[in-house]
Scaffold this active site. Structure first.
Site, mmCIF file in Angstrom:
data_model
loop_
_atom_site.group_PDB
_atom_site.id
_atom_site.type_symbol
_atom_site.label_atom_id
_atom_site.label_comp_id
_atom_site.label_asym_id
_atom_site.label_seq_id
_atom_site.Cartn_x
_atom_site.Cartn_y
_atom_site.Cartn_z
ATOM 1 N N ASP A 37 -13.751 -14.914 -68.070
ATOM 2 C CA ASP A 37 -14.692 -15.271 -69.135
ATOM 3 C C ASP A 37 -15.760 -16.199 -68.551
ATOM 4 O O ASP A 37 -15.794 -16.460 -67.338
ATOM 5 C CB ASP A 37 -13.971 -15.879 -70.350
ATOM 6 C CG ASP A 37 -13.503 -17.293 -70.102
ATOM 7 O OD1 ASP A 37 -13.300 -17.654 -68.921
ATOM 8 O OD2 ASP A 37 -13.352 -18.057 -71.072
ATOM 9 N N PRO A 71 -7.364 -19.299 -90.302
ATOM 10 C CA PRO A 71 -8.754 -19.707 -90.135
ATOM 11 C C PRO A 71 -9.031 -19.954 -88.660
ATOM 12 O O PRO A 71 -8.188 -20.531 -87.974
ATOM 13 C CB PRO A 71 -8.842 -21.014 -90.935
ATOM 14 C CG PRO A 71 -7.451 -21.519 -91.045
ATOM 15 C CD PRO A 71 -6.525 -20.353 -90.896
ATOM 16 N N SER A 72 -10.177 -19.504 -88.166
ATOM 17 C CA SER A 72 -10.527 -19.729 -86.755
ATOM 18 C C SER A 72 -10.734 -21.221 -86.501
ATOM 19 O O SER A 72 -11.182 -21.958 -87.373
ATOM 20 C CB SER A 72 -11.817 -18.964 -86.441
ATOM 21 O OG SER A 72 -12.466 -19.552 -85.335
ATOM 22 N N GLY A 73 -10.419 -21.653 -85.283
ATOM 23 C CA GLY A 73 -10.676 -23.047 -84.905
ATOM 24 C C GLY A 73 -11.995 -23.184 -84.178
ATOM 25 O O GLY A 73 -12.382 -24.279 -83.784
ATOM 26 N N THR A 74 -12.695 -22.087 -83.939
ATOM 27 C CA THR A 74 -13.938 -22.176 -83.176
ATOM 28 C C THR A 74 -15.152 -21.578 -83.904
ATOM 29 O O THR A 74 -16.276 -21.766 -83.465
ATOM 30 C CB THR A 74 -13.813 -21.429 -81.824
ATOM 31 O OG1 THR A 74 -13.557 -20.048 -82.122
ATOM 32 C CG2 THR A 74 -12.687 -21.965 -80.972
ATOM 33 N N ASP A 132 -16.454 -19.342 -68.392
ATOM 34 C CA ASP A 132 -16.161 -20.551 -67.601
ATOM 35 C C ASP A 132 -14.916 -20.364 -66.738
ATOM 36 O O ASP A 132 -14.359 -21.330 -66.217
ATOM 37 C CB ASP A 132 -16.038 -21.790 -68.501
ATOM 38 C CG ASP A 132 -14.902 -21.679 -69.515
ATOM 39 O OD1 ASP A 132 -14.474 -20.550 -69.807
ATOM 40 O OD2 ASP A 132 -14.449 -22.729 -70.008
ATOM 41 N N SER A 182 -17.773 -21.705 -72.823
ATOM 42 C CA SER A 182 -16.824 -20.653 -72.444
ATOM 43 C C SER A 182 -17.380 -19.249 -72.667
ATOM 44 O O SER A 182 -18.406 -18.883 -72.095
ATOM 45 C CB SER A 182 -15.536 -20.891 -73.224
ATOM 46 O OG SER A 182 -14.561 -19.961 -72.902
HETATM 47 C C1 16G Z 1 -10.381 -21.574 -77.762
HETATM 48 C C2 16G Z 1 -9.100 -21.917 -77.063
HETATM 49 C C3 16G Z 1 -8.251 -20.675 -76.877
HETATM 50 C C4 16G Z 1 -7.997 -20.032 -78.229
HETATM 51 C C5 16G Z 1 -9.280 -19.793 -78.961
HETATM 52 C C6 16G Z 1 -8.971 -19.399 -80.381
HETATM 53 C C7 16G Z 1 -8.755 -23.564 -75.337
HETATM 54 C C8 16G Z 1 -9.159 -24.041 -73.980
HETATM 55 N N1 16G Z 1 -9.379 -22.473 -75.744
HETATM 56 O O1 16G Z 1 -11.166 -20.727 -77.011
HETATM 57 O O2 16G Z 1 -7.045 -21.076 -76.307
HETATM 58 O O3 16G Z 1 -7.330 -18.806 -78.066
HETATM 59 O O4 16G Z 1 -10.042 -20.994 -79.000
HETATM 60 O O5 16G Z 1 -10.126 -19.298 -81.107
HETATM 61 O O6 16G Z 1 -7.927 -24.157 -76.007
HETATM 62 P P1 16G Z 1 -10.109 -19.128 -82.681
HETATM 63 O O7 16G Z 1 -9.420 -20.354 -83.255
HETATM 64 O O8 16G Z 1 -11.534 -19.019 -83.039
HETATM 65 O O9 16G Z 1 -9.337 -17.887 -82.963
HETATM 66 MG MG MG Z 2 -13.057 -20.050 -71.360
#
Ligand code: 16G
Ligand code: MG
Length: 539
Positions: free
Chosen positions: A276, A497-500, A278, A64
């Site tokens: 973005d 906490p961030s999920g990514t 993707d 993404s």
């Molecule tokens: C991902 C999620 C997006 C969310 C972001 C939060 C999908 C397809 N994408 O990009 O919706 O806003 O994570 O990120 O679900 P964070 O947890 O790092 O704040």
């Molecule tokens: Mg994206």
């Protein structure tokens, strides 16, 4: 299951020692060189999921809006939705299994999920434009074939296009034709029919500048533009011919820095937007005559769309219920406007599309958008049928409104938030209502807001409740935030906490810019309470 063949092929996709990855909010994401084994294993997992659901499953290779050097992968479930949570856990287990445990983990998953291994499996694959994506998608294919699954590789696609393909295949064409042509034709037919009226009534051909983040959106918009070019001319910037993917451009950059992308020529009052990497997010913006930059984010997109849909519903006098779903990041002004001025019920869910999507399914018409520009509208089956019926039965103005609703259903990608589809929806609404970008922006004024990311020793020490708006642990953190927030007007702040990424995010908003010492006080408190005294603010 040919366990020997799996072992042999797995040896070609060795897991780096000690590497642990998590199937996060939107699948796995990491540096591309660490992902070969994950891709192979997600190929295996997609086959199991396909056998279990007796449906086609999608595998998208993309990271993404992450930097070009990263990559990622996510699985798409039968109706084009995100993978079910129990299978996210299977994905994490399988990705992290040591080589010698792979067979056992695969068997465990098959047993736990009651997978009939004799069934056939079919998987569709898409990928973004990252240099690493082609090779990584070959590793997915290796995983699929070694388990005897069949596949179709769509090659380069936007993420929402793959969601659309999966949905079309599993509804046997009921949602549309599962080809790129089918996607272009479905959307452009709805767009052209919707806007015919606005354009024949003398509106000149409209034009829009699009920052494609140097990603897949540029390729796909180029392929598609001749389908709708009579009504809308798009001028592409950051089309991937020069710059690096997501570097100083794209929806995430524009939203988080609240400034225009590099490489875009903006004249005053021109309508511009950014996708973005993707093409599943979109934000709009413009510069006013004083040169000041104005961002129009997912919240204002949701407001424009829901007010348009509500007007049409009033016109056809049908009491279908409409709800708007947001996250804690939605600007307080947008929530107030929706609830108090538009009288539309608003709901808040945790961050991540799957949560919003799920909630939006509860309404006849569920509008969901994250402030970052990811969102779409879902129409229940009953609502779709009702609208179709009204479009045939009603007359004159009411019939026209019902027809517009019918075309809106087709113009939205209901499988996933989609920058191309959302762009066409927005352009159609602006044209039909004769609104300029400034008039749209003037619906309400965003409260000034800040977002920071903070590195702490262990972000999992922070847990939240109430759709991430309140911290439960560490003790005392929420009380400290409350003490700060109550000193300011219209103020709100939260940490999660961030999920990514391995960071904690801090968000704050208040009635004026002068209130922003609040954000850094929250941050200091956070570091102190998580004992991450080395933590530093990144952005
Ligand atoms: C991902 C999620 C997006 C969310 C972001 C939060 C999908 C397809 N994408 O990009 O919706 O806003 O994570 O990120 O679900 P964070 O947890 O790092 O704040
Ligand atoms: Mg994206």
């Amino acid at each position: 299951m040919d366990l020997d063949a799996i072992t042999k092929h797995s040896a070609l996709h060795i897991k780096p020692n000690g590497l642990i990855l998590q199937y996060g909010t939107a699948g796995f994401r990491a540096k591309a060189e660490h992902l070969d084994h994950v891709m192979f294993r997600m190929g295996l997992l997609a086959v199991l999921r396909s056998k279990q659901t007796k449906s086609t499953i999608g595998v998208m290779v993309t990271a993404s809006h992450n930097p070009e050097e990263d990559n990622g992968v996510k699985l798409i479930d039968p109706l084009g939705e995100m993978l079910a949570p129990s299978w996210e856990e299977h994905a994490t287990c399988l990705a992290n299994a040591e080589e010698q445990d792979m067979q056992r983990v695969l068997m465990d998953i098959s047993e736990k999920a009651a997978v009939d291994l004799q069934r056939k499996a079919f998987v569709v694959i898409g990928r973004d434009t990252r240099p690493s994506s082609e090779k990584l998608s070959q590793s997915v294919i290796d995983g699929i074939t070694v388990l005897g699954g069949q596949f179709h590789d769509y090659g380069l696609l936007t993420t929402p296009q793959l969601h659309y393909m999966v949905c079309c295949r599993n509804t046997h064409g009921g949602y549309g034709t599962a080809t790129i042509e089918g996607y272009y034709q479905k959307l452009s037919k709805a767009f052209v029919e919707l806007t015919k009226q606005a354009f024949c009534s003398g509106d000149e051909n409209r034009s829009l500048k699009v920052d494609c983040a140097n990603g897949i959106g540029a390729l796909k918009l180029r392929e598609m533009e001749h389908y709708f070019s009579q009504g809308l001319t798009v001028q592409l910037f950051n089309d991937g011919t020069k710059g690096k993917l997501n570097h100083l451009c794209g929806a995430d950059f524009v939203k988080s820095h609240q400034k225009p992308p590099q490489g875009m020529e903006m004249k005053s009052n021109e309508r511009c937007c950014s996708f973005d990497g993707d093409a599943d997010r979109i934000v709009y913006y413009y510069r006013d005559t004083d040169g000041q930059f104005h961002l129009i984010d997912g919240d204002k997109i949701a407001t424009l769309i829901s007010s348009f849909l509500k007007e049409l519903l009033l016109e056809v006098e049908e009491s279908l219920n409409i709800g708007v779903v947001q996250t804690a990041y939605a600007n307080g002004s947008s929530t107030r406007y929706l609830e108090e001025v538009m009288k539309v019920p608003v709901y808040c869910t945790k961050t991540g599309v799957k949560h919003l999507h799920h909630k939006a399914q509860e309404f006849d018409i569920g509008v969901y958008f994250e402030a970052n520009g990811h969102g779409t509208v879902l129409f229940s089956k009953a609502a779709e049928m009702k609208i179709k019926q009204l479009a045939e039965e009603l007359e004159d103005k009411k019939r026209k409104a019902a027809k517009m609703l019918e075309n809106m259903i087709n113009l939205f990608n209901q499988a996933a938030g989609d920058a191309i589809s959302d762009m066409l929806v927005i352009e159609a609404i602006l044209a039909l209502k004769g609104l300029t970008v400034q008039q749209w922006d003037a619906l309400y004024t965003d409260l000034p807001n800040r977002q920071l990311k903070v590195k702490v020793v262990d972000r999992q020490l922070i847990s939240t409740t109430d759709a991430e708006r309140r911290a439960v642990t560490p003790p005392g953190l929420q009380e400290a935030i409350d003490d700060l927030v109550k000193k300011y007007k219209l103020s709100r702040a939260f940490v999660r906490p961030s999920g990514t990424e391995d960071v904690v995010r801090v968000y704050a908003e208040a009635d004026s810019q002068a209130r922003f010492p609040m954000t850094s006080k929250c941050e200091r408190n956070l570091q102190w309470r998580t004992l991450g005294r080395t933590g530093k603010q990144i952005q």
